[in-house]
Design an enzyme around this catalytic site. Structure first.
Site: not given
Ligand code: SD4
Length: 342
Positions: A79, A199, A217, A227, A229, A250-251, A253
């Site tokens: 990731s 991330t 990330t 795309r 994020g 994180t998460g 985006g």
């Molecule tokens: C995103 N926040 O590209 C990043 C990826 C990530 O859990 O953290 N995913 O959206």
């Protein structure tokens, strides 16, 4: 100073010591002097690299760059950086940003073929009048700066992509509890891989009390081509204000971008919230505007100028790693879970 190796082991097996530290984390943790914090389990190894800089009196900016490069080069990490899962067309496309104590910042988005996007982001900050370069322009700049062009799609990531293509479902899922990954469609994290999260967002305070941050990330696995994020967007995936503190996310985006999440956390700390309260309010803001975001995972991690650390996430399971002169490589499993009814 605690024994580094011992603490890592203790963290990972969930010892009594870890339980005690985790309880402390629920109300926030205070770090002393130079320190570094970062998201997820792989933050432990990244913090070690950052600490090698900080412990010698180095600058927070150098520390976060060194730290972020660790997961970028980890072939087991799908990731971040090299070996990151590709977009739905098979391109590994990387996002990163960095910010220093003076408010300088640099970012790259949708960068392909360069293994260390965080270092390219720093070059954007230092060598150009711009903040962000994307896609082909970012690649051109990186090559001009001497970064090697490389194939970032590893055989293992290719196999995972080929497997995903059989169903080719594009539906970002929450990645919550460690161990859930095998049950999801593998949009985030590694199917079946307990220690592969998303991330890395990292924040450091150096011996002068200056704060810097980095975020890097490969974004959402199997994303649409092009795309981008939150991670490379200053204010969304990362924000630092040297008077107040720093935050990173994180998460999913898209949810963070809509709310300019990391900037929001820092501004809430400026108004007097603790790092944890600020992270929690930012999560609540996301859910208030869009209640079905509770299906997703978004986590914030923040530190203030005094070294107080806090985090909050929509789902439980968000872990983060802490490191200062006394607490080396301590991993805190996330207990923070926002509940709509609470
Ligand atoms: C995103 N926040 O590209 C990043 C990826 C990530 O859990 O953290 N995913 O959206």
């Amino acid at each position: 100073m605690m024994n580094r190796r011992g603490l890592i082991g203790a963290s990972l097996v969930g010892s009594a010591m870890l339980g005690a530290k985790a309880s402390a984390a629920e109300g926030g943790v205070k770090l002393d002097g130079p320190c570094v914090i970062s998201t997820w389990d792989f933050g432990v190894a990244a913090n070690q690299a950052a600490w090698a800089v900080l412990s010698k009196g180095g600058r927070a900016l150098d520390a976060v760059e060194a730290g972020a490069r660790v997961p970028e080069q980890d072939l087991k990490n799908h990731s971040v950086g090299r070996a990151g899962y590709p977009d739905r067309d098979g391109h590994v496309s990387l996002d990163a940003c960095i910010m220093d104590e003076l408010g300088n910042c640099g970012a790259v988005a949708a960068l392909e073929h360069i293994a260390h996007p965080i270092s390219v982001a720093r070059k954007v900050m230092e060598k150009t009048p711009h903040v962000m370069l994307v896609g082909a322009g970012a690649l051109q700049f990186a090559l001009e700066q001497g970064f090697p062009r490389e194939e970032l799609l590893t055989p293992e990531s290719r196999i995972a992509w080929e497997a995903w293509k059989k169903d080719a479902k594009y539906e970002p899922k929450a990645n919550s509890e460690v161990g859930d990954y095998g049950k999801t469609s593998g949009q985030l994290g590694t199917p079946g891989g307990a220690n592969n999260h998303d991330t890395i967002g990292m924040l450091a305070i150096d011996a002068k009390g200056n704060i810097a941050g980095a975020c890097t990330t490969s974004g959402m696995a199997w994303k649409m081509r092009g795309r981008v994020g939150d991670s490379p967007i200053i204010g969304a995936g990362l924000y630092v204000d040297n008077e107040v503190g720093g935050a990173t996310s994180t998460g999913v985006g898209e949810e963070v971008i809509r709310n300019v999440g990391s900037f929001l956390v820092v501004e809430l700390m400026r108004q007097g919230r603790s790092p944890e309260a600020a992270c929690r309010e930012a999560v609540e803001r996301i859910l208030k505007k869009k209640p079905n975001a509770k299906e997703f995972q978004v986590g914030f991690l923040a530190v203030n100028k005094q070294g107080e650390v806090g985090a909050w996430a929509i789902q439980s399971g968000f872990s983060y790693a802490l490191c200062d002169g006394k607490k080396q490589d301590l991993l805190l499993p996330g207990k923070a879970t926002y509940q709509l009814t609470s």
